[in-house]
Design a protein around this motif. Sequence first.
Motif, PDB file in Angstrom:
ATOM      1  N   LEU A  14       0.967  -1.330  -0.134  1.00 43.06           N
ATOM      2  CA  LEU A  14       0.107   0.030  -0.213  1.00 43.06           C
ATOM      3  C   LEU A  14       0.850   1.360   0.006  1.00 43.06           C
ATOM      4  O   LEU A  14       0.483   2.194  -0.670  1.00 43.06           O
ATOM      5  N   ILE A  15       1.933   1.306   0.747  1.00 39.73           N
ATOM      6  CA  ILE A  15       2.672   2.334   0.880  1.00 39.73           C
ATOM      7  C   ILE A  15       3.487   2.608  -0.415  1.00 39.73           C
ATOM      8  O   ILE A  15       3.626   3.730  -1.142  1.00 39.73           O
ATOM      9  N   GLN A  16       3.973   1.772  -1.028  1.00 38.17           N
ATOM     10  CA  GLN A  16       4.691   1.810  -2.264  1.00 38.17           C
ATOM     11  C   GLN A  16       3.575   2.233  -3.436  1.00 38.17           C
ATOM     12  O   GLN A  16       4.088   3.101  -4.311  1.00 38.17           O
ATOM     13  N   TRP A  17       2.414   1.718  -3.367  1.00 39.51           N
ATOM     14  CA  TRP A  17       1.317   2.186  -4.375  1.00 39.51           C
ATOM     15  C   TRP A  17       1.046   3.639  -4.069  1.00 39.51           C
ATOM     16  O   TRP A  17       1.069   4.325  -5.141  1.00 39.51           O
ATOM     17  N   SER A  18       0.905   3.724  -2.869  1.00 38.86           N
ATOM     18  CA  SER A  18       0.495   5.499  -2.681  1.00 38.86           C
ATOM     19  C   SER A  18       1.548   6.490  -2.857  1.00 38.86           C
ATOM     20  O   SER A  18       1.440   7.560  -2.949  1.00 38.86           O
ATOM     21  N   SER A  19       2.743   6.095  -2.786  1.00 37.27           N
ATOM     22  CA  SER A  19       3.938   6.802  -2.849  1.00 37.27           C
ATOM     23  C   SER A  19       4.343   7.425  -4.210  1.00 37.27           C
ATOM     24  O   SER A  19       4.302   6.522  -4.911  1.00 37.27           O
ATOM     25  N   GLY A  20       4.219   8.470  -4.370  1.00 34.55           N
ATOM     26  CA  GLY A  20       4.337   9.265  -5.515  1.00 34.55           C
ATOM     27  C   GLY A  20       5.623   9.989  -5.736  1.00 34.55           C
ATOM     28  O   GLY A  20       6.365   9.600  -4.765  1.00 34.55           O
ATOM     29  N   GLU A  21       5.774  10.961  -6.781  1.00 32.48           N
ATOM     30  CA  GLU A  21       7.171  11.502  -6.649  1.00 32.48           C
ATOM     31  C   GLU A  21       7.440  12.580  -5.549  1.00 32.48           C
ATOM     32  O   GLU A  21       8.495  12.825  -5.079  1.00 32.48           O
ATOM     33  N   ASN A  22       6.395  12.958  -4.875  1.00 30.08           N
ATOM     34  CA  ASN A  22       6.359  13.840  -3.632  1.00 30.08           C
ATOM     35  C   ASN A  22       6.507  13.259  -2.229  1.00 30.08           C
ATOM     36  O   ASN A  22       6.802  13.784  -1.333  1.00 30.08           O
ATOM     37  N   LEU A  23       6.196  12.016  -2.282  1.00 30.76           N
ATOM     38  CA  LEU A  23       6.180  11.360  -0.978  1.00 30.76           C
ATOM     39  C   LEU A  23       7.267   9.954  -1.063  1.00 30.76           C
ATOM     40  O   LEU A  23       7.436   9.274  -1.966  1.00 30.76           O
ATOM     41  N   LYS A  24       7.787   9.974   0.058  1.00 33.13           N
ATOM     42  CA  LYS A  24       8.828   8.823   0.211  1.00 33.13           C
ATOM     43  C   LYS A  24       8.615   8.369   1.612  1.00 33.13           C
ATOM     44  O   LYS A  24       8.648   8.943   2.524  1.00 33.13           O
ATOM     45  N   VAL A  25       8.552   6.838   1.988  1.00 36.66           N
ATOM     46  CA  VAL A  25       8.274   6.344   3.127  1.00 36.66           C
ATOM     47  C   VAL A  25       9.301   5.131   3.307  1.00 36.66           C
ATOM     48  O   VAL A  25       9.451   4.421   2.369  1.00 36.66           O
TER      49      VAL A  25
ATOM     50  N   PHE B 198       9.474   9.502   7.033  1.00 37.76           N
ATOM     51  CA  PHE B 198       8.659   9.971   6.166  1.00 37.76           C
ATOM     52  C   PHE B 198       8.799  11.165   5.592  1.00 37.76           C
ATOM     53  O   PHE B 198       9.274  12.265   6.381  1.00 37.76           O
ATOM     54  N   GLU B 199       8.730  11.306   4.274  1.00 38.80           N
ATOM     55  CA  GLU B 199       9.182  12.749   3.621  1.00 38.80           C
ATOM     56  C   GLU B 199       8.424  13.149   2.372  1.00 38.80           C
ATOM     57  O   GLU B 199       7.911  12.331   1.836  1.00 38.80           O
ATOM     58  N   TYR B 200       7.698  14.297   2.566  1.00 38.21           N
ATOM     59  CA  TYR B 200       6.783  14.622   1.724  1.00 38.21           C
ATOM     60  C   TYR B 200       7.478  16.091   1.101  1.00 38.21           C
ATOM     61  O   TYR B 200       7.820  16.913   2.046  1.00 38.21           O
ATOM     62  N   HIS B 201       7.553  16.353  -0.014  1.00 35.97           N
ATOM     63  CA  HIS B 201       7.681  17.911  -0.502  1.00 35.97           C
ATOM     64  C   HIS B 201       6.699  18.312  -1.578  1.00 35.97           C
ATOM     65  O   HIS B 201       6.186  17.398  -2.442  1.00 35.97           O
ATOM     66  N   ASP B 202       6.746  19.438  -1.754  1.00 32.50           N
ATOM     67  CA  ASP B 202       5.985  20.209  -3.143  1.00 32.50           C
ATOM     68  C   ASP B 202       6.748  21.354  -3.374  1.00 32.50           C
ATOM     69  O   ASP B 202       8.236  21.640  -2.969  1.00 32.50           O
ATOM     70  N   GLU B 203       6.305  22.093  -4.045  1.00 31.49           N
ATOM     71  CA  GLU B 203       6.931  23.478  -4.535  1.00 31.49           C
ATOM     72  C   GLU B 203       6.816  24.541  -3.563  1.00 31.49           C
ATOM     73  O   GLU B 203       7.697  25.316  -3.236  1.00 31.49           O
ATOM     74  N   GLN B 204       6.012  24.308  -2.364  1.00 33.07           N
ATOM     75  CA  GLN B 204       5.849  25.384  -1.253  1.00 33.07           C
ATOM     76  C   GLN B 204       6.697  24.794  -0.116  1.00 33.07           C
ATOM     77  O   GLN B 204       7.179  25.713   0.774  1.00 33.07           O
ATOM     78  N   TYR B 205       6.998  23.491   0.266  1.00 33.64           N
ATOM     79  CA  TYR B 205       7.384  23.148   1.673  1.00 33.64           C
ATOM     80  C   TYR B 205       7.749  21.631   1.485  1.00 33.64           C
ATOM     81  O   TYR B 205       7.590  20.921   0.664  1.00 33.64           O
ATOM     82  N   LYS B 206       8.844  21.361   2.453  1.00 29.43           N
ATOM     83  CA  LYS B 206       9.358  19.981   2.625  1.00 29.43           C
ATOM     84  C   LYS B 206       9.371  19.740   4.177  1.00 29.43           C
ATOM     85  O   LYS B 206       9.634  20.270   4.777  1.00 29.43           O
ATOM     86  N   LEU B 207       8.681  18.326   4.163  1.00 30.11           N
ATOM     87  CA  LEU B 207       8.404  17.918   5.480  1.00 30.11           C
ATOM     88  C   LEU B 207       9.075  16.417   5.719  1.00 30.11           C
ATOM     89  O   LEU B 207       8.938  15.792   4.786  1.00 30.11           O
ATOM     90  N   LYS B 208      10.133  16.451   6.945  1.00 34.79           N
ATOM     91  CA  LYS B 208      10.689  15.180   7.025  1.00 34.79           C
ATOM     92  C   LYS B 208      10.332  14.705   8.353  1.00 34.79           C
ATOM     93  O   LYS B 208      10.470  15.486   9.454  1.00 34.79           O
TER      94      LYS B 208
END
Length: 127
Positions: free
Chosen positions: A10-21, A37-47
């Motif tokens: 499920l994590i692999q399927w839901s992880s896109g370019e912006n999400l790394k688990v 857990f890491e998420y980023h877009d053009e406005q912010y990065k969360l780890k």
Amino acid sequence: LVSSTGNQLLIQWSSGENLKVGSFSGSFWNEMQIESFEYHDEQYKLKINKLQLRWQPKALFKRLLHVEQLLVSDITYVEMGQGSNTKSDQAIALPLALQFDKLDINAIKLKQSGNDTSIDNVRFKVK
């Protein structure tokens, strides 16, 4: 979603370019551990590093996110660019209520508009 293999898929399927688990163990339906857990877009990065979550998923039927225990090693939030499209004082409307019985975060690092802020040892427990 009950097995570790199902959760990893499920994590692999839901992880896109912006999400790394990172590595995941446990179950979405009770208690889980996520190494990173890491998420980023053009406005912010969360780890988030070393997250352990124990919650009551059945409470969602009552429109309640009930977290029994959330333990986190560290959280880093970095605002990208000037952040001109966002307002930090905007209220967030959630479609459900939140309940945290125990929250424990070792370190929070915020980097916004050239300002660095660190918060250490955030602890919260309902008795």
